[in-house]
Design an enzyme around this catalytic site. Structure first.
Site, PDB file in Angstrom:
ATOM      1  N   TYR A 101      -2.443  -7.334   5.666  1.00 43.58           N
ATOM      2  CA  TYR A 101      -2.405  -6.221   4.705  1.00 43.58           C
ATOM      3  C   TYR A 101      -1.009  -5.613   4.721  1.00 43.58           C
ATOM      4  O   TYR A 101      -0.428  -5.408   5.791  1.00 43.58           O
ATOM      5  CB  TYR A 101      -3.435  -5.152   5.117  1.00 43.58           C
ATOM      6  N   GLU A 189       0.520  -2.347  -3.068  1.00 47.58           N
ATOM      7  CA  GLU A 189      -0.399  -2.762  -2.010  1.00 47.58           C
ATOM      8  C   GLU A 189      -0.737  -4.240  -2.154  1.00 47.58           C
ATOM      9  O   GLU A 189      -1.026  -4.698  -3.259  1.00 47.58           O
ATOM     10  CB  GLU A 189      -1.673  -1.926  -2.076  1.00 47.58           C
TER      11      GLU A 189
END
Ligand code: GDP
Ligand code: MN
Length: 395
Positions: A101, A189
């Protein structure tokens, strides 16, 4: 403005962030043609402004044309947490050895961009943050110096990234940071940021790739980015905010039931605060600006009343450049045109306040209550909103 995944990936690609190549599609036929061109196996992905598409069945692998067609049929028109799927993105399927991530957000409190990296990707990052906060490595970037390569590499080590991909992960962070700054984003993101098993393309080295993309751009900077501005989808925006934008009214929807109209952003914010303090829930923030004339008031009242949740409205004007008599005329005109059924509490003070209040008294509008102080006006409007909620509940 939030971008769809594929728009975010196209933006990433312009900045050299590795992404799978793919094609958008709006119909099953387009999807099949795209899949044939991409080759199999490919992935069919729902394009909606919401995460968790995978869990909802909006992301499906296809190993041949029949599966691509069946997946496109199943996903187009699907409802994902209240959003209908009108668009698909098809891309070459990736082999996944690990899911990481990565994100960059603008942290207003710290007045700096915050870079986050974790090897626990692919899942809900809020869950990771709650259950295992140490699994997320964080770095605040000095906005004047920018992200330095050694910092990106150190962050990758801190996050526990596999040694062989520390350099490519750090390189991706550098490029994401460049995209974040140059495109004037407030959020970038990547979840998951994947590591491939290697051996693909004969090189044997493991690679990293952005398999998902979530990008939020600063609306106020869009005039500097015409390429991004055209991606704006008015149908994805809140109808009241859209209406306000078209009319040049500064409006932010807040979700409560007390409509708020004030002149000047500072007074509008204070009005939101006093209403909350009086136990009410503001429905919106609306600033009609300085020197507001009658048409602007009518327009603003229409915007507020187009929100069906509004049970009462607080009209708070302090005249400086704005003349209260002009505002009163605007309000009277608005009432003649719109004939609102919800109660209005009006506090008019400052330049020509007396004339303004006299005009309102003369017009003796039904449903309008005048108050001389801000606190009194807030208490009154909250009371009226609550009363209207109980009466509508009794109906
Ligand atoms: P989200 O659920 O809306 O966040 O959508 P993502 O694009 O992140 O996809 C969700 C999950 O689907 C990923 O975490 C992957 O596990 C899986 N997935 C997506 N694309 C591929 C692919 O090309 N290959 C494989 N094997 N899995 C994929
Ligand atoms: Mn994702």
């Amino acid at each position: 403005m939030d971008l769809l995944e594929y728009q975010g990936k196209q933006l990433f690609a312009r900045h050299g962030v590795p992404v799978p190549s793919g094609k958008p599609a709006h119909t099953v036929e387009e999807a099949v043609a795209a899949a044939d061109e991409i080759g199999y196996p490919c992935v069919v992905k729902a394009q909606v402004q919401i995460g968790g598409r995978g869990k909802a069945g909006g992301i499906k692998l296809a190993s041949d044309r029949q599966e691509a067609e069946a997946n496109a049929k199943a996903i187009l028109g699907m409802d994902i947490r209240g959003l209908t799927v009108y668009e698909l993105w098809l891309e070459r399927a990736s082999e996944i050895a690990a899911e990481y991530y990565a994100s960059i957000v603008f942290d207003r409190g710290a007045k700096a961009p915050l870079v986050m990296l974790s090897t626990k990707g692919g899942m809900d990052i809020e869950e990771v943050a709650a259950s295992d906060p140490d699994a997320i490595a964080r770095l605040y970037v000095d906005p004047l110096l920018g992200l330095q390569e050694f910092q990106a590499r150190r962050l990758a080590f801190e996050a526990g990234v596999a040694a062989d991909v520390v350099r490519p992960v750090a390189a991706m962070l550098m490029r994401l940071y460049a995209a974040f700054v140059e495109e004037e984003a407030t959020l970038v993101e990547v979840n998951p940021l994947i590591v491939t098993p290697g051996g693909e393309g004969g090189s044997g080295a493991r690679e990293v790739r952005a398999l998902d993309a979530k990008v939020t751009l600063d609306d106020n900077s869009l005039f500097r980015h015409p390429d991004n501005a055209v991606l704006r989808d008015p149908s994805a925006e809140d109808p009241q905010e859209q209406m306000a934008k078209e009319r040049g009214v500064m409006y932010v929807k807040l979700g409560g039931d007390v409509g708020i109209l004030a002149n000047g952003a500072g007074l509008a914010m204070s009005t939101v605060d006093v209403v909350a303090e009086a136990g009410g829930r503001p429905a919106n923030f609306l600033d009609v600006g300085g020197g507001a004339k009658a048409e602007v008031i009518t327009s603003a009242v229409e915007v507020i009343l187009s929100d069906a949740n509004v049970k009462a409205v607080l009209f708070n004007i302090f005249g400086g450049i704005t003349r209260c008599d002009e505002v009163a005329k605007g309000l009277i005109e608005a009432f003649e045109q719109i004939k609102p059924t919800v109660p209005f509490v009006v506090r008019l003070d400052g330049t020509n306040g007396e004339q303004g209040r006299a005009l309102l008294a003369q017009a003796s509008l039904a449903n309008v209550h005048t108050e001389s102080t801000m606190d009194g006006a807030a208490a009154r409007v909250v009371e009226l909103a609550a009363a209207s909620t109980t009466t509508s509940a009794q109906r």
